[in-house]
Motif scaffolding. Structure first.
Motif, PDB file in Angstrom:
ATOM      1  N   VAL A 143       1.127  -1.383   0.261  1.00 14.08           N
ATOM      2  CA  VAL A 143       0.006   0.458   0.131  1.00 14.08           C
ATOM      3  C   VAL A 143       1.012   1.327   0.007  1.00 14.08           C
ATOM      4  O   VAL A 143       1.302   1.791   1.038  1.00 14.08           O
ATOM      5  CB  VAL A 143      -0.816  -0.062   0.932  1.00 14.08           C
ATOM      6  CG1 VAL A 143      -1.440   1.468   0.947  1.00 14.08           C
ATOM      7  CG2 VAL A 143      -1.961  -1.346   1.146  1.00 14.08           C
ATOM      8  N   ILE A 144       0.153   2.218  -1.343  1.00 18.38           N
ATOM      9  CA  ILE A 144       1.364   3.214  -0.966  1.00 18.38           C
ATOM     10  C   ILE A 144       0.267   4.888  -1.273  1.00 18.38           C
ATOM     11  O   ILE A 144      -0.676   4.844  -1.914  1.00 18.38           O
ATOM     12  CB  ILE A 144       2.351   3.625  -2.410  1.00 18.38           C
ATOM     13  CG1 ILE A 144       3.283   2.665  -2.788  1.00 18.38           C
ATOM     14  CG2 ILE A 144       2.794   5.223  -2.443  1.00 18.38           C
ATOM     15  CD1 ILE A 144       4.258   2.234  -4.132  1.00 18.38           C
ATOM     16  N   ILE A 145       0.662   5.376  -0.138  1.00 17.37           N
ATOM     17  CA  ILE A 145      -0.257   6.267   0.517  1.00 17.37           C
ATOM     18  C   ILE A 145       0.356   8.139   0.178  1.00 17.37           C
ATOM     19  O   ILE A 145       1.594   7.807   0.785  1.00 17.37           O
ATOM     20  CB  ILE A 145      -0.801   6.329   0.979  1.00 17.37           C
ATOM     21  CG1 ILE A 145      -1.648   5.438   1.757  1.00 17.37           C
ATOM     22  CG2 ILE A 145      -1.618   8.189   1.728  1.00 17.37           C
ATOM     23  CD1 ILE A 145      -2.118   5.235   3.096  1.00 17.37           C
ATOM     24  N   ASP A 146       0.065   8.728  -1.026  1.00 16.49           N
ATOM     25  CA  ASP A 146       0.719  10.010  -0.972  1.00 16.49           C
ATOM     26  C   ASP A 146      -0.097  10.972  -0.681  1.00 16.49           C
ATOM     27  O   ASP A 146      -1.219  11.372  -1.279  1.00 16.49           O
ATOM     28  CB  ASP A 146       1.241  10.657  -2.462  1.00 16.49           C
ATOM     29  CG  ASP A 146       1.505  11.005  -2.659  1.00 16.49           C
ATOM     30  OD1 ASP A 146       1.462  12.752  -2.425  1.00 16.49           O
ATOM     31  OD2 ASP A 146       3.086  11.672  -2.657  1.00 16.49           O
ATOM     32  N   THR A 147       0.341  11.829   0.689  1.00 16.50           N
ATOM     33  CA  THR A 147       0.355  12.250   1.572  1.00 16.50           C
ATOM     34  C   THR A 147       0.169  13.590   1.504  1.00 16.50           C
ATOM     35  O   THR A 147      -0.269  14.978   2.190  1.00 16.50           O
ATOM     36  CB  THR A 147       0.305  12.115   3.430  1.00 16.50           C
ATOM     37  OG1 THR A 147       1.760  12.736   3.389  1.00 16.50           O
ATOM     38  CG2 THR A 147      -0.007  10.639   3.223  1.00 16.50           C
ATOM     39  N   SER A 148       0.902  14.418   0.143  1.00 19.48           N
ATOM     40  CA  SER A 148       0.748  15.270   0.068  1.00 19.48           C
ATOM     41  C   SER A 148       0.174  16.975   0.070  1.00 19.48           C
ATOM     42  O   SER A 148      -0.034  17.604   0.216  1.00 19.48           O
ATOM     43  CB  SER A 148       1.774  15.711  -1.947  1.00 19.48           C
ATOM     44  OG  SER A 148       2.779  15.145  -2.179  1.00 19.48           O
ATOM     45  N   ALA A 149      -1.486  16.209  -0.728  1.00 22.12           N
ATOM     46  CA  ALA A 149      -2.654  17.173  -0.451  1.00 22.12           C
ATOM     47  C   ALA A 149      -3.603  16.831   0.975  1.00 22.12           C
ATOM     48  O   ALA A 149      -4.712  17.417   0.786  1.00 22.12           O
ATOM     49  CB  ALA A 149      -3.356  16.531  -1.887  1.00 22.12           C
ATOM     50  N   TYR A 150      -3.247  15.501   2.004  1.00 18.10           N
ATOM     51  CA  TYR A 150      -3.704  15.563   2.900  1.00 18.10           C
ATOM     52  C   TYR A 150      -3.377  16.536   4.381  1.00 18.10           C
ATOM     53  O   TYR A 150      -1.709  16.608   3.981  1.00 18.10           O
ATOM     54  CB  TYR A 150      -3.404  14.273   3.390  1.00 18.10           C
ATOM     55  CG  TYR A 150      -4.027  12.958   2.543  1.00 18.10           C
ATOM     56  CD1 TYR A 150      -4.886  13.603   1.395  1.00 18.10           C
ATOM     57  CD2 TYR A 150      -3.693  12.112   2.214  1.00 18.10           C
ATOM     58  CE1 TYR A 150      -5.889  12.845   0.750  1.00 18.10           C
ATOM     59  CE2 TYR A 150      -4.478  10.888   1.746  1.00 18.10           C
ATOM     60  CZ  TYR A 150      -5.127  11.264   0.626  1.00 18.10           C
ATOM     61  OH  TYR A 150      -5.638  10.502   0.075  1.00 18.10           O
ATOM     62  N   ASN A 151      -4.172  16.935   4.496  1.00 21.27           N
ATOM     63  CA  ASN A 151      -3.582  17.369   6.145  1.00 21.27           C
ATOM     64  C   ASN A 151      -3.657  16.089   7.784  1.00 21.27           C
ATOM     65  O   ASN A 151      -4.075  14.967   6.364  1.00 21.27           O
ATOM     66  CB  ASN A 151      -4.383  18.282   6.834  1.00 21.27           C
ATOM     67  CG  ASN A 151      -6.072  18.107   6.583  1.00 21.27           C
ATOM     68  OD1 ASN A 151      -6.912  16.920   6.905  1.00 21.27           O
ATOM     69  ND2 ASN A 151      -7.282  18.904   6.595  1.00 21.27           N
ATOM     70  N   ILE A 152      -3.810  16.024   8.760  1.00 25.45           N
ATOM     71  CA  ILE A 152      -3.087  15.150   9.764  1.00 25.45           C
ATOM     72  C   ILE A 152      -4.974  14.366   9.716  1.00 25.45           C
ATOM     73  O   ILE A 152      -5.224  13.294   9.735  1.00 25.45           O
ATOM     74  CB  ILE A 152      -3.252  15.776  10.612  1.00 25.45           C
ATOM     75  CG1 ILE A 152      -3.767  15.878  11.250  1.00 25.45           C
ATOM     76  CG2 ILE A 152      -1.803  15.712  10.466  1.00 25.45           C
ATOM     77  CD1 ILE A 152      -3.080  16.541  12.703  1.00 25.45           C
TER      78      ILE A 152
END
Length: 294
Positions: A143-152
């Motif tokens: 599983v790869i999650i790109d968090t660039s556009a996420y807040n916590i």
């Protein structure tokens, strides 16, 4: 108790790793809230003793998540070899948290902390060194999650959705709508382009609505080629999802894009979700990366 029975009783093991500043702690907290037993900053050399403990516990620790990262310094370099050895013994999943370099720089500057590999160099030097060291680990991730556009909060929701939806399913499929003008999703396994359909944005009556509204859905599905695409792409994805299960790939992202990620792609991910919900062993979830961004 036989070795196979011990492994079965030991339950799930998830390794959480990724780039510093990409949200490992947030992901670990979300897993803990779901009832996982979370171990933070464990050297790779301690993974085998931990697995031995879970097997001896006989189901007392049904779901264990272990955060392993470059805070372990030189010890971290043994992670790829440790993972290979452990996967020969039992099923272990690896979740990799990532983010773009510029986002990581902003996050480190916001908390005013140095990068763990920065040393006497710059923050960017530390990020580049870490990315190089993690390249092989990222390649082996389930599983790869790109968090660039996420807040916590958004990241916590993503992790919660992924590991709640999975349940007894062998594979979790995320159908992701996005806008090409904001860039391709870096964690997508497959990408489809809906810009072959007329854009509702140019219809003044439909422009204020989104793909979640019935007016837009009816417009998009009435266009030539829309339903044909859905039927054909559903048929194409079915053997892919079955193959992912045979290869023990636990999660995939199918990204559906249009210009702004507001109309066509939003409709189509929902239509695909309905069609793919019947695939055996697959839990389907929908996510909209750019909806509301305009």
């Amino acid at each position: 108790m036989s070795e196979g029975t011990r492994h079965e009783a030991a339950g799930e093991v998830l390794i959480v790793t990724g780039m510093s500043g990409a949200g490992r702690s947030t992901a670990a907290n979300a897993l803990e809230d779901l009832g996982w037993y979370v171990v933070d900053n464990l050297p790779p050399q301690m993974l085998k003793p931990l697995l031995d403990l879970t097997e001896m516990a006989g189901g007392v620790l049904p779901r264990v998540a272990v955060v392993v990262d470059v805070r372990g310094r030189d010890l971290f370099s043994d992670l790829p070899e440790a993972m290979r050895a452990l996967r020969e013994r039992r099923q272990i999943r690896l979740m990799f948290l990532d983010a773009s370099d510029d986002v990581l720089v902003r996050r480190f500057e916001a908390v005013r902390r140095p990068h763990p590999l920065q040393g006497g160099g710059t923050l960017v030097d530390g990020i580049r060194l870490e990315r190089a060291r993690l390249a092989a680990v990222r390649e082996s991730a389930d599983v790869i999650i790109d968090t660039s556009a996420y807040n916590i909060h958004q990241l916590a929701t993503q992790v919660t959705d992924l590991f709640t939806a999975a349940g007894a399913a062998r594979h979790t499929l995320t159908l992701l709508s996005f806008g090409f003008k904001y860039g391709l999703p870096p964690d997508a396994d497959l990408v489809a382009d809906m810009r072959f359909l007329p854009n509702p944005f140019w219809d003044e009556r439909l422009r204020p609505f989104t793909g979640e509204d019935a007016e837009v859905r009816e417009y998009v599905l009435a266009q030539e080629g829309a339903r044909e695409f859905l039927d054909a792409y559903t048929q194409a994805l079915r053997p892919v999802l079955e193959g992912y299960q045979r290869e023990n790939k636990s999660h995939s992202v199918v990204a559906i894009g249009c210009t702004g990620g507001k109309h066509r792609s939003v409709v189509m991910v929902r239509e695909l979700a309905e069609r793919l919900a019947s695939v055996p062993g697959v839990a389907v979830r929908v996510s909209d990366r750019d909806l509301g961004r305009e």
